[in-house]
Design a protein around this motif. Structure first.
Motif, PDB file in Angstrom:
ATOM      1  N   UNK A 148     -34.703  15.566  28.229  1.00  0.00           N
ATOM      2  CA  UNK A 148     -35.821  16.760  28.459  1.00  0.00           C
ATOM      3  C   UNK A 148     -35.039  17.419  29.498  1.00  0.00           C
ATOM      4  N   UNK A 149     -33.639  17.615  29.357  1.00  0.00           N
ATOM      5  CA  UNK A 149     -32.636  18.509  30.239  1.00  0.00           C
ATOM      6  C   UNK A 149     -32.012  19.266  29.289  1.00  0.00           C
ATOM      7  N   UNK A 150     -31.158  20.213  29.702  1.00  0.00           N
ATOM      8  CA  UNK A 150     -30.146  21.113  29.118  1.00  0.00           C
ATOM      9  C   UNK A 150     -28.816  20.884  29.873  1.00  0.00           C
ATOM     10  N   UNK A 151     -27.721  20.894  29.074  1.00  0.00           N
ATOM     11  CA  UNK A 151     -26.396  20.458  29.832  1.00  0.00           C
ATOM     12  C   UNK A 151     -25.705  22.205  29.955  1.00  0.00           C
ATOM     13  N   UNK A 152     -25.593  22.426  31.254  1.00  0.00           N
ATOM     14  CA  UNK A 152     -24.813  23.589  31.279  1.00  0.00           C
ATOM     15  C   UNK A 152     -23.655  23.690  32.102  1.00  0.00           C
ATOM     16  N   UNK A 153     -22.848  24.347  31.440  1.00  0.00           N
ATOM     17  CA  UNK A 153     -21.461  24.216  31.918  1.00  0.00           C
ATOM     18  C   UNK A 153     -21.040  25.843  32.278  1.00  0.00           C
ATOM     19  N   UNK A 154     -20.317  25.629  33.756  1.00  0.00           N
ATOM     20  CA  UNK A 154     -20.194  27.164  34.330  1.00  0.00           C
ATOM     21  C   UNK A 154     -18.986  27.595  33.911  1.00  0.00           C
ATOM     22  N   UNK A 155     -18.809  29.041  33.836  1.00  0.00           N
ATOM     23  CA  UNK A 155     -17.432  29.579  33.578  1.00  0.00           C
ATOM     24  C   UNK A 155     -16.545  29.455  34.588  1.00  0.00           C
ATOM     25  N   UNK A 156     -16.823  28.964  35.938  1.00  0.00           N
ATOM     26  CA  UNK A 156     -16.157  28.757  37.091  1.00  0.00           C
ATOM     27  C   UNK A 156     -16.366  27.489  37.628  1.00  0.00           C
ATOM     28  N   UNK A 157     -15.397  26.622  37.784  1.00  0.00           N
ATOM     29  CA  UNK A 157     -15.766  25.333  38.166  1.00  0.00           C
ATOM     30  C   UNK A 157     -16.249  25.173  39.383  1.00  0.00           C
ATOM     31  N   UNK A 158     -16.349  26.102  40.267  1.00  0.00           N
ATOM     32  CA  UNK A 158     -16.544  25.979  41.529  1.00  0.00           C
ATOM     33  C   UNK A 158     -17.896  26.611  41.810  1.00  0.00           C
ATOM     34  N   UNK A 159     -18.567  27.294  40.802  1.00  0.00           N
ATOM     35  CA  UNK A 159     -19.870  27.910  40.786  1.00  0.00           C
ATOM     36  C   UNK A 159     -20.990  26.772  40.963  1.00  0.00           C
ATOM     37  N   UNK A 160     -21.567  26.904  42.085  1.00  0.00           N
ATOM     38  CA  UNK A 160     -22.885  25.979  42.375  1.00  0.00           C
ATOM     39  C   UNK A 160     -24.068  26.705  42.497  1.00  0.00           C
ATOM     40  N   UNK A 211     -28.400  31.004  31.457  1.00  0.00           N
ATOM     41  CA  UNK A 211     -27.553  31.860  30.721  1.00  0.00           C
ATOM     42  C   UNK A 211     -27.355  33.144  31.170  1.00  0.00           C
ATOM     43  N   UNK A 212     -28.194  33.711  31.913  1.00  0.00           N
ATOM     44  CA  UNK A 212     -28.240  35.263  32.511  1.00  0.00           C
ATOM     45  C   UNK A 212     -26.750  35.104  33.578  1.00  0.00           C
ATOM     46  N   UNK A 213     -26.545  33.810  34.080  1.00  0.00           N
ATOM     47  CA  UNK A 213     -25.513  33.725  34.948  1.00  0.00           C
ATOM     48  C   UNK A 213     -23.997  33.368  34.378  1.00  0.00           C
ATOM     49  N   UNK A 214     -24.201  33.387  33.136  1.00  0.00           N
ATOM     50  CA  UNK A 214     -23.140  33.343  32.224  1.00  0.00           C
ATOM     51  C   UNK A 214     -22.655  31.732  31.903  1.00  0.00           C
ATOM     52  N   UNK A 215     -23.338  30.968  32.249  1.00  0.00           N
ATOM     53  CA  UNK A 215     -23.214  29.390  31.867  1.00  0.00           C
ATOM     54  C   UNK A 215     -23.454  29.318  30.361  1.00  0.00           C
ATOM     55  N   UNK A 216     -22.695  28.269  29.801  1.00  0.00           N
ATOM     56  CA  UNK A 216     -22.774  27.774  28.441  1.00  0.00           C
ATOM     57  C   UNK A 216     -24.085  26.751  28.502  1.00  0.00           C
ATOM     58  N   UNK A 217     -25.104  26.972  27.759  1.00  0.00           N
ATOM     59  CA  UNK A 217     -26.323  25.893  27.914  1.00  0.00           C
ATOM     60  C   UNK A 217     -26.244  25.566  26.642  1.00  0.00           C
ATOM     61  N   UNK A 218     -26.536  24.002  26.622  1.00  0.00           N
ATOM     62  CA  UNK A 218     -26.413  23.296  25.170  1.00  0.00           C
ATOM     63  C   UNK A 218     -27.420  22.295  25.321  1.00  0.00           C
ATOM     64  N   UNK A 219     -28.277  22.024  24.175  1.00  0.00           N
ATOM     65  CA  UNK A 219     -29.145  21.061  24.163  1.00  0.00           C
ATOM     66  C   UNK A 219     -28.805  19.434  23.878  1.00  0.00           C
ATOM     67  N   UNK A 220     -29.250  18.395  24.192  1.00  0.00           N
ATOM     68  CA  UNK A 220     -28.909  17.096  24.041  1.00  0.00           C
ATOM     69  C   UNK A 220     -28.169  16.976  22.428  1.00  0.00           C
TER      70      UNK A 220
END
Length: 677
Positions: free
Chosen positions: A415-427, A455-464
């Motif tokens: 029931x979640x999405x996996x989001x990967x940040x372009x910057x590793x330190x981005x919280x 997605x607007x913040x530049x994250x790569x969002x992927x479904x399970x």
């Protein structure tokens, strides 16, 4: 051309000739009997088939037989109206049915036509239409079911192809039957019209041209018309019935006679009820003797069936345990227990919706696409992935096994999405911290309400499902060399032999055995080199296997032959390649440390020197990976293999290329040099 093929062609030509050439009465009689024989044979075949595809020629045969029958109608009509004689068969049928009363004979004939047209023909037409519609609508579901069985390992690739072909043939058959049933309907209508024409026009011709009285003309042409109608409508009735049998058949794997007897007599006690009912009818003015005899027959039949020992449908609990225990103690089942699946994907119960199509899961379809994608990328057929749930795992956990060994695992939150940040330190996005399973990148599980924001913040969002599909793909790539065994290599060689037989014969079984070829291909796959270009690989093996049978060296020669492929794989679109080069001092040290033995060559280097080289490469790789995705070390062909072996344990992700593995037009940009003190 075979005699049986010629017979069908000649038969069609003769049918066409019947429409225009007058035939004598004797020939018509023979053809009428042939028509009846064909129709009788067709209905008997229809009753004895266990599935529709066993009689797949039926729609075409129905058209030909209908055309033959219409040709007979035209010929007999011509003979009746022109000569008042259509042969002995027509005359006999007409006289027998009429029995001295033309009106009764005509009524009997009309009833026969109505039964054929309104009951059997229209019913068969409707069933054919519905069967065709349901067959076409169910095709996608059936094909998905075949794909699911294939991915679960229940069937082989060949069996899946045969099942898909069978599904397509069944759909084609029901579609053809939908159209062919219209021929039967048209034939019944044409029969009615022809009868009316024969009687009306025949009476007029008999009175005006033959000089017969009204009664004589009516008697003659009614008799001939009824006889002609019967000899055509009886075969038409048989063909209509055969059509109905074929399209309404729901077989249990037996022919119609067996199914009817087995299913009607499976409840013998109901025969007692039927016998009692018939006996009670005998107490009414109905014939007591006949009803009693029939009731006795039903009662006796039920008694005989009831006395037969029944085969138990279900065993009690104790018998089940005994049966399972007996199975486990048989040698065959013990042997089956040691079999290992090449690839296994297991998941906890919370991840069942991933693979359940009824809950919207598309994992099975994704696995099919993964196998196709990797077949193109790697050039090998990936084994079937066995997918199953495992209650021993955590609810959200999954794991992947290669030949029985666990090679990867992970956890999903459906029931979640996996989001990967372009910057590793981005919280900046709220979520549950985790690692992306395929590449180990920092990521977060976020809820759907935060998806758009991420997605607007530049994250790569992927479904399970995409997360696990990517993980499966990467794991299979990493272990492709393990999955390629001798049997798989033999299949690749056999496939190549279909187009390049001379090339294959020059390489195997002499001077290289299948095991030798497998080692070369596995070494290429281990370093992520596609083996799809088998002709070039075998050309190289044919050239160099005469000089050496060292599979390690042969693999190096093959890599150099695949220089265009390797260049395309690693160079940038502008034909530039950013690399780390090896100093002359390191190259000389490695070259002098190579030991040549009769069992092969290996690198014999002091441990401190090994550590020094690895440390130097690691430092340069760290600098390069800040700018490039892939770290590439470039060296001379003489030491490439040994340098890669040295790095495999500590820096397996580093790509090692030699100068001979690059195309001449590639511009090499060195951003670092591996050197030691």
């Amino acid at each position: 051309m075979k005699v049986r093929d010629l017979s069908v062609l000649i038969g069609v030509i003769l049918i066409i000739m019947m429409l225009v050439i007058p035939l004598p009465g004797g020939v018509l009689s023979v053809l009428i009997l042939v028509n009846i024989t064909i129709s009788l044979t067709v209905i008997l075949v229809a009753m004895n088939t266990t599935e529709v595809l066993q009689f797949s020629v039926f729609p075409t045969l129905l058209l030909l037989v209908t055309l033959f029958r219409l040709g007979l109608n035209v010929s007999t009509t011509r003979a009746i109206l022109s000569e008042g004689d259509a042969g002995g068969v027509v005359e006999t049928f007409g006289s027998f049915v009429i029995g001295g009363n033309p009106l009764v004979g005509f009524v009997v004939f009309i009833i026969l036509v109505i039964i054929n047209f309104l009951v059997i023909t229209k019913g068969s037409e409707r069933v054919s239409e519905v069967a065709a519609r349901f067959s076409l609508d169910s095709m996608p579901g059936k094909q998905m079911s075949v794909d699911a069985d294939l991915n679960a390992g229940l069937i082989t690739e060949q069996e899946s192809k045969e099942r898909r072909k069978k599904i397509e043939r069944e759909a084609d058959f029901h579609g053809s039957m939908d159209g062919a049933s219209k021929f039967v309907k048209g034939d019944a209508i044409a029969g009615i019209i022809i009868v009316i024409i024969n009687i009306v026009v025949g009476i007029i011709i008999g009175m005006l041209q033959m000089g017969l009285s009204l009664n004589e003309s009516v008697e003659l042409f009614t008799r001939l018309t009824v006889g002609d109608g019967l000899v055509t409508q009886i075969p038409a009735l048989l063909m209509s019935t055969a059509t109905g049998i074929v399209v309404t058949r729901a077989s249990d794997g037996e022919n119609l006679s067996t199914d009817v007897v087995n299913q009607i007599t499976q409840y013998p006690k109901l025969l007692y009820v039927a016998a009692g009912t018939v006996f009670l009818l005998g107490l009414t003015p109905i014939n007591f003797f006949l009803t009693t005899a029939l009731a006795s027959l039903l009662f006796f039949t039920g008694y005989i069936i009831d006395r037969k020992p029944a085969i138990p449908d279900e065993l009690d609990e104790e018998e089940v345990d005994e049966a399972e225990s007996a199975k486990l103690h048989t040698p065959e089942n013990v042997v089956n227990l040691i079999n290992l699946d090449p690839i296994e994907f297991e998941f906890g119960y919370a991840l069942i919706p991933l693979a359940d199509a009824n809950q919207g899961g598309d994992l099975l379809e994704r696995v099919i696409m993964i196998r196709r994608q990797l077949a193109i990328e790697l050039g090998m057929v990936i084994p079937v992935v066995r997918i199953r749930d495992n209650i021993q795992l955590n609810p959200n956990e999954y794991r992947l096994k290669i030949k029985g060994n666990e090679v990867a695992k992970g956890e999903l939150m459906l029931d979640h999405y996996l989001a990967m940040a372009p910057d590793m330190d981005d919280d900046g996005i709220e979520g549950i911290d985790t690692l992306e399973p395929a590449f180990g990148l920092p990521a977060k599980w976020i809820t759907e309400e935060h998806k758009d924001e991420a997605e607007l913040s530049g994250y790569t969002v992927v479904d399970p499902p995409s997360v696990v599909s990517t993980h499966i793909t990467e794991v299979i790539k990493q272990h492709a060399n393990i999955l390629l065994g001798r049997e798989e290599t033999k299949q690749l060689i056999d496939h190549l032999k279909e187009t390049n037989p001379i090339l294959v014969d020059e390489v195997t079984p002499e001077p290289l055995a299948i095991g030798d070829v497998q080692k070369v291909l596995a070494k290429l796959l281990r370093e992520n080199v596609s083996i799809r270009n088998l002709p070039v690989i075998f050309e190289t093996l044919a050239d160099f296997s005469k000089m050496t049978n060292d599979t390690e060296l042969l693999a190096e020669y093959v890599r150099q032959s695949l220089s265009a492929q390797l260049t395309e794989q690693y160079a940038k679109p502008d034909r530039t390649l950013t690399v780390i080069t090896v100093s002359g001092k390191v190259e000389k040290l490695l070259a002098e440390s190579i030991q040549h033995t009769e069992h092969g060559n290996y690198l014999s280097l002091e441990p401190d020197k090994q550590q020094e080289i690895i440390t130097a490469i690691h430092q340069e790789v760290e600098k390069l990976t800040l700018q490039e995705d892939t770290a590439i070390v470039l060296c001379s062909p003489a030491i490439r293999m040994y340098l890669k072996q040295l790095l495999d344990r500590f820096l397996p992700q580093v790509v090692v290329l030699s100068y001979n593995e690059l195309e001449p037009d590639v511009q090499v940009q060195s951003v670092g040099v591996v050197n030691i003190a």
